[in-house]
Design a protein around this motif. Sequence first.
Motif, PDB file in Angstrom:
ATOM      1  N   MET A  61       0.849  -1.181   0.000  1.00  0.00           N
ATOM      2  CA  MET A  61       0.000   0.000   0.000  1.00  0.00           C
ATOM      3  C   MET A  61       0.891   1.239   0.000  1.00  0.00           C
ATOM      4  N   PRO A  62       0.768   2.075  -1.041  1.00  0.00           N
ATOM      5  CA  PRO A  62       1.642   3.247  -1.140  1.00  0.00           C
ATOM      6  C   PRO A  62       1.279   4.323  -0.120  1.00  0.00           C
ATOM      7  N   GLY A 100      -3.129   1.903   7.117  1.00  0.00           N
ATOM      8  CA  GLY A 100      -4.132   1.215   6.299  1.00  0.00           C
ATOM      9  C   GLY A 100      -4.519  -0.176   6.735  1.00  0.00           C
ATOM     10  N   ALA A 101      -4.400  -0.493   8.023  1.00  0.00           N
ATOM     11  CA  ALA A 101      -4.799  -1.816   8.504  1.00  0.00           C
ATOM     12  C   ALA A 101      -6.172  -2.182   7.947  1.00  0.00           C
ATOM     13  N   SER A 102      -6.306  -3.434   7.545  1.00  0.00           N
ATOM     14  CA  SER A 102      -7.546  -3.907   6.921  1.00  0.00           C
ATOM     15  C   SER A 102      -8.747  -3.790   7.843  1.00  0.00           C
ATOM     16  N   TYR A 103      -9.887  -3.552   7.239  1.00  0.00           N
ATOM     17  CA  TYR A 103     -11.178  -3.641   7.907  1.00  0.00           C
ATOM     18  C   TYR A 103     -11.716  -5.048   7.656  1.00  0.00           C
ATOM     19  N   TYR A 104     -12.400  -5.630   8.627  1.00  0.00           N
ATOM     20  CA  TYR A 104     -13.083  -6.904   8.399  1.00  0.00           C
ATOM     21  C   TYR A 104     -14.378  -6.921   9.204  1.00  0.00           C
ATOM     22  N   LEU A 105     -15.367  -7.590   8.659  1.00  0.00           N
ATOM     23  CA  LEU A 105     -16.681  -7.676   9.288  1.00  0.00           C
ATOM     24  C   LEU A 105     -16.838  -9.077   9.872  1.00  0.00           C
ATOM     25  N   ALA A 138     -11.764  -5.074   3.647  1.00  0.00           N
ATOM     26  CA  ALA A 138     -11.261  -4.009   2.776  1.00  0.00           C
ATOM     27  C   ALA A 138      -9.982  -3.450   3.380  1.00  0.00           C
ATOM     28  N   GLY A 139      -9.038  -3.145   2.523  1.00  0.00           N
ATOM     29  CA  GLY A 139      -7.841  -2.456   2.994  1.00  0.00           C
ATOM     30  C   GLY A 139      -8.209  -1.024   3.358  1.00  0.00           C
ATOM     31  N   GLY A 140      -7.487  -0.462   4.268  1.00  0.00           N
ATOM     32  CA  GLY A 140      -7.712   0.929   4.632  1.00  0.00           C
ATOM     33  C   GLY A 140      -6.959   1.860   3.697  1.00  0.00           C
ATOM     34  N   LYS A 141      -6.690   3.050   4.175  1.00  0.00           N
ATOM     35  CA  LYS A 141      -5.889   4.017   3.441  1.00  0.00           C
ATOM     36  C   LYS A 141      -4.630   4.293   4.251  1.00  0.00           C
ATOM     37  N   ASN A 142      -3.494   4.333   3.569  1.00  0.00           N
ATOM     38  CA  ASN A 142      -2.215   4.575   4.217  1.00  0.00           C
ATOM     39  C   ASN A 142      -2.002   6.081   4.382  1.00  0.00           C
ATOM     40  N   HIS A 143      -2.118   6.557   5.597  1.00  0.00           N
ATOM     41  CA  HIS A 143      -1.960   7.981   5.899  1.00  0.00           C
ATOM     42  C   HIS A 143      -0.525   8.328   6.308  1.00  0.00           C
ATOM     43  N   ARG A 160       3.401   0.251   3.030  1.00  0.00           N
ATOM     44  CA  ARG A 160       3.015  -0.849   3.915  1.00  0.00           C
ATOM     45  C   ARG A 160       3.047  -2.126   3.081  1.00  0.00           C
ATOM     46  N   HIS A 161       3.790  -3.153   3.542  1.00  0.00           N
ATOM     47  CA  HIS A 161       3.971  -4.380   2.769  1.00  0.00           C
ATOM     48  C   HIS A 161       3.515  -5.608   3.561  1.00  0.00           C
TER      49      HIS A 161
END
Length: 171
Positions: A29-30, A69-74, A113-118, A123-124
């Motif tokens: 994630m850039p 950007g840690a992933s979201y999961y339901l 869903a992946g988050g956003k890298n702020h 992030r690898h």
Amino acid sequence: VFDNENLINPINSVMGENSIIYSYTSSSMPPGKGNDASHIHVDCPMFVEDYIFRMGILLPLVDFTEENGASYYLAGSHKSEQKPDDEYFYKNAQRLTMKAGQGCFFNTRVWHAGGKNHTSNWRHALTLNICRPWMKQYIDVPRLLANTDLNGVSERALQKLGFYSQPPTSY
């Protein structure tokens, strides 16, 4: 990787000792963005209630934080064939934060869903999908490695790579 008991034991306990690699990829994630996994999705489109076709493994190479950007999961969403709407998903989803070198095993039917890298750093992670031995691999790994010296590769690693689950080339 396929000789690491910490990785193989959970795979075998859920998917069976004959399970094979479906895919083995990187996920990066850039800085300042999401990536192609930053939309709500499942990794396996097939749905049969109470049956796991594929198992996912996420191996972060850097710490996964909300900031990068840690992933979201339901939780529990693997029981639903229907994609949740965005509002419901983000209101009820949890974040998958973990340290580099830890791992997460999951049912590939979980909506995530992946988050956003702020942050200003990439992030690898490595992502693996394991499937049933009767399923077709995403890439024909045995044929891909046909001209590779595999001396010293364990029988278990060869099995997980799909060398003992090849479909016939003709009748």
